[in-house]
Scaffold this motif. Sequence first.
Motif, PDB file in Angstrom:
ATOM      1  N   LEU A   8       0.827  -1.213   0.000  1.00 20.40           N
ATOM      2  CA  LEU A   8       0.000   0.000   0.000  1.00 20.40           C
ATOM      3  C   LEU A   8       0.858   1.259   0.000  1.00 20.40           C
ATOM      4  N   LEU A   9       1.944   1.238   0.747  1.00 20.95           N
ATOM      5  CA  LEU A   9       2.863   2.376   0.783  1.00 20.95           C
ATOM      6  C   LEU A   9       3.487   2.609  -0.589  1.00 20.95           C
ATOM      7  N   THR A  10       3.910   1.536  -1.241  1.00 23.58           N
ATOM      8  CA  THR A  10       4.519   1.637  -2.565  1.00 23.58           C
ATOM      9  C   THR A  10       3.513   2.123  -3.603  1.00 23.58           C
ATOM     10  N   LEU A  11       2.310   1.550  -3.588  1.00 21.17           N
ATOM     11  CA  LEU A  11       1.266   1.985  -4.520  1.00 21.17           C
ATOM     12  C   LEU A  11       0.876   3.445  -4.269  1.00 21.17           C
ATOM     13  N   GLY A  12       0.781   3.819  -3.006  1.00 21.00           N
ATOM     14  CA  GLY A  12       0.451   5.199  -2.665  1.00 21.00           C
ATOM     15  C   GLY A  12       1.499   6.177  -3.162  1.00 21.00           C
ATOM     16  N   PHE A  13       2.768   5.832  -2.961  1.00 22.01           N
ATOM     17  CA  PHE A  13       3.846   6.698  -3.440  1.00 22.01           C
ATOM     18  C   PHE A  13       3.838   6.786  -4.964  1.00 22.01           C
ATOM     19  N   ALA A  14       3.596   5.651  -5.625  1.00 18.31           N
ATOM     20  CA  ALA A  14       3.524   5.651  -7.089  1.00 18.31           C
ATOM     21  C   ALA A  14       2.382   6.538  -7.578  1.00 18.31           C
ATOM     22  N   CYS A  15       1.256   6.504  -6.881  1.00 19.56           N
ATOM     23  CA  CYS A  15       0.118   7.359  -7.259  1.00 19.56           C
ATOM     24  C   CYS A  15       0.450   8.836  -7.069  1.00 19.56           C
ATOM     25  N   VAL A  16       1.101   9.175  -5.969  1.00 23.15           N
ATOM     26  CA  VAL A  16       1.435  10.578  -5.710  1.00 23.15           C
ATOM     27  C   VAL A  16       2.414  11.093  -6.768  1.00 23.15           C
ATOM     28  N   VAL A  17       3.400  10.288  -7.115  1.00 19.18           N
ATOM     29  CA  VAL A  17       4.368  10.702  -8.141  1.00 19.18           C
ATOM     30  C   VAL A  17       3.709  10.765  -9.517  1.00 19.18           C
ATOM     31  N   THR A  18       2.858   9.803  -9.829  1.00 20.23           N
ATOM     32  CA  THR A  18       2.126   9.830 -11.098  1.00 20.23           C
ATOM     33  C   THR A  18       1.233  11.066 -11.166  1.00 20.23           C
ATOM     34  N   LEU A  61       1.845  13.874  -9.801  1.00 23.47           N
ATOM     35  CA  LEU A  61       2.741  15.003 -10.047  1.00 23.47           C
ATOM     36  C   LEU A  61       2.982  15.182 -11.543  1.00 23.47           C
ATOM     37  N   PHE A  62       3.226  14.077 -12.251  1.00 20.31           N
ATOM     38  CA  PHE A  62       3.377  14.155 -13.703  1.00 20.31           C
ATOM     39  C   PHE A  62       2.046  14.506 -14.371  1.00 20.31           C
ATOM     40  N   VAL A 113      -5.225  11.557  -8.789  1.00 21.84           N
ATOM     41  CA  VAL A 113      -4.358  10.396  -8.601  1.00 21.84           C
ATOM     42  C   VAL A 113      -3.512  10.569  -7.344  1.00 21.84           C
ATOM     43  N   SER A 114      -3.046  11.793  -7.098  1.00 21.41           N
ATOM     44  CA  SER A 114      -2.279  12.055  -5.878  1.00 21.41           C
ATOM     45  C   SER A 114      -3.132  11.839  -4.638  1.00 21.41           C
ATOM     46  N   TRP A 115      -4.399  12.234  -4.682  1.00 19.68           N
ATOM     47  CA  TRP A 115      -5.291  12.035  -3.547  1.00 19.68           C
ATOM     48  C   TRP A 115      -5.492  10.543  -3.283  1.00 19.68           C
ATOM     49  N   VAL A 116      -5.605   9.749  -4.337  1.00 21.19           N
ATOM     50  CA  VAL A 116      -5.732   8.300  -4.167  1.00 21.19           C
ATOM     51  C   VAL A 116      -4.484   7.753  -3.457  1.00 21.19           C
ATOM     52  N   GLY A 117      -3.314   8.301  -3.790  1.00 25.33           N
ATOM     53  CA  GLY A 117      -2.091   7.895  -3.110  1.00 25.33           C
ATOM     54  C   GLY A 117      -2.137   8.194  -1.622  1.00 25.33           C
ATOM     55  N   LEU A 118      -2.665   9.375  -1.265  1.00 26.12           N
ATOM     56  CA  LEU A 118      -2.829   9.703   0.159  1.00 26.12           C
ATOM     57  C   LEU A 118      -3.815   8.752   0.832  1.00 26.12           C
ATOM     58  N   ALA A 119      -4.912   8.457   0.152  1.00 27.71           N
ATOM     59  CA  ALA A 119      -5.915   7.556   0.725  1.00 27.71           C
ATOM     60  C   ALA A 119      -5.336   6.160   0.941  1.00 27.71           C
ATOM     61  N   LEU A 120      -4.516   5.694   0.009  1.00 28.56           N
ATOM     62  CA  LEU A 120      -3.897   4.371   0.171  1.00 28.56           C
ATOM     63  C   LEU A 120      -2.993   4.336   1.394  1.00 28.56           C
ATOM     64  N   LEU A 121      -2.352   5.437   1.683  1.00 28.55           N
ATOM     65  CA  LEU A 121      -1.486   5.499   2.865  1.00 28.55           C
ATOM     66  C   LEU A 121      -2.292   5.284   4.141  1.00 28.55           C
ATOM     67  N   TYR A 122      -3.507   5.809   4.164  1.00 30.47           N
ATOM     68  CA  TYR A 122      -4.347   5.657   5.358  1.00 30.47           C
ATOM     69  C   TYR A 122      -4.978   4.276   5.478  1.00 30.47           C
ATOM     70  N   PHE A 123      -4.885   3.455   4.431  1.00 26.28           N
ATOM     71  CA  PHE A 123      -5.371   2.075   4.517  1.00 26.28           C
ATOM     72  C   PHE A 123      -4.365   1.149   5.189  1.00 26.28           C
ATOM     73  N   THR A 124      -3.147   1.625   5.407  1.00 27.38           N
ATOM     74  CA  THR A 124      -2.164   0.792   6.107  1.00 27.38           C
ATOM     75  C   THR A 124      -2.564   0.669   7.572  1.00 27.38           C
ATOM     76  N   LEU A 167       2.458  15.439  -2.133  1.00 24.01           N
ATOM     77  CA  LEU A 167       3.711  14.687  -1.982  1.00 24.01           C
ATOM     78  C   LEU A 167       4.374  15.009  -0.650  1.00 24.01           C
ATOM     79  N   GLY A 168       4.406  16.289  -0.297  1.00 15.63           N
ATOM     80  CA  GLY A 168       4.969  16.685   0.993  1.00 15.63           C
ATOM     81  C   GLY A 168       4.193  16.088   2.154  1.00 15.63           C
TER      82      GLY A 168
END
Length: 166
Positions: free
Chosen positions: A5-15, A17-18, A30-41, A151-152
């Motif tokens: 989940l951490l890896t997928l979340g980081f990938a979403c946040v970076v994606t 950004l692009f 997509v960045s928001w989905v990355g934040l949401a995935l972080l909270y699923f841990t 990202l921050g």
Amino acid sequence: MDILLLTLGFACVVTGLFGSFLPILPGPSVSWVGLALLYFTKAVPANYWILGIAFLITVMISVLDYVIPAKGTKKFGGSSYGIWGTNIGLIIGILAPVPFGFIIGPFVGALIGELIYDFKDHNRALKAAAGSFAGFLASSFMKFVVCIMYLGLFVWIVWNYKSQLF
């Protein structure tokens, strides 16, 4: 599972950004989905205030992403034809297999729309097209700033809960 989940979340946040520059990808979403995935841990406790405020910002930015180029066209003297041309040009520019079509499309669309409205006034059509381009740049910059903030926030949360995550 937390590492995935951490890896997928980081990938979403970076994606995301692009995606703030490439209209094919909805950057802030997509960045928001990355934040949401972080909270699923299991290590990071759910903070619905952060997710809710970030979601509202994402929705506002997504709406403004379509409004700002059209407003830029209008601000620089464009008509409703130029605004429609901007929106149609953006869609065609995204779908066309032309390099940088997402940048060229709104400009050309506004120019064509204004020339349809008044074929004799090339200067006004060119100004309206420049307004469309300026609106696109402003919108992209706004999305980029929001994605950098996400990202921050992601890095800050991971830093605070690193002992539980790793």
